[in-house]
Scaffold this motif. Structure first.
Motif, short mmCIF file in Angstrom:
data_model
loop_
_atom_site.label_atom_id
_atom_site.label_comp_id
_atom_site.label_asym_id
_atom_site.label_seq_id
_atom_site.Cartn_x
_atom_site.Cartn_y
_atom_site.Cartn_z
N GLY A 49 0.81 -1.21 0.00
CA GLY A 49 0.00 0.00 0.00
C GLY A 49 0.85 1.26 0.00
N GLU A 50 1.88 1.28 0.83
CA GLU A 50 2.77 2.45 0.87
C GLU A 50 3.52 2.63 -0.44
OE1 GLU A 50 5.33 1.81 4.22
OE2 GLU A 50 3.83 2.53 5.65
N LYS A 54 -1.57 3.21 -2.26
CA LYS A 54 -2.94 2.71 -2.15
C LYS A 54 -3.23 2.31 -0.71
CE LYS A 54 -3.82 2.98 -6.49
NZ LYS A 54 -4.82 3.94 -6.97
N HIS A 55 -4.50 2.32 -0.36
CA HIS A 55 -4.92 1.87 0.96
C HIS A 55 -4.78 0.34 1.00
CE1 HIS A 55 -7.62 0.84 4.26
NE2 HIS A 55 -7.40 2.07 4.70
N THR A 58 -7.54 -1.62 -0.51
CA THR A 58 -7.59 -1.70 -1.97
C THR A 58 -6.80 -2.90 -2.45
OG1 THR A 58 -7.81 0.71 -2.14
CG2 THR A 58 -7.02 -0.46 -4.11
#
Length: 94
Positions: A49-50, A54-55, A58
């Motif tokens: 995600g990082e 993106k979360h 997701t």
């Protein structure tokens, strides 16, 4: 989740699994130690995600097939996992 505890290592997809299978395989991996707060799957979601901006939710939805990554996201994920886009997201799984 405390980002200081995140190892920042992503296991390459050496078995050339589709993303959903790679994700499910992480569910079965044990924590590195009983005192470590994150499971390998939690750590994977945070790091990816990082790196992709993106979360983690997701990333999880991509694995479950409830959302689809666009081509650039697929390419970035494939690069992180050191495999081909076609391997991670075969046409039959699209």
């Amino acid at each position: 989740m405390n980002k200081q505890n995140v190892n920042q290592k992503i296991r390459p997809n050496v078995d050339n699994l589709p993303f959903s299978e790679y994700y499910n395989a992480l569910k079965d991996e044990p924590k590195s130690s009983p005192n470590y707060p994150l499971t390998p799957l939690d750590e994977f979601l945070i790091v990816v995600g990082e790196k992709l901006g993106k979360h983690p939710g997701t990333i999880r939805r991509w694995a479950y097939g409830t959302a689809k990554a666009n081509l650039l996201e697929k390419q970035a994920l494939a690069k992180l996992l050191k495999c081909d886009v076609e391997c991670l997201f075969p046409a039959s799984h699209d």
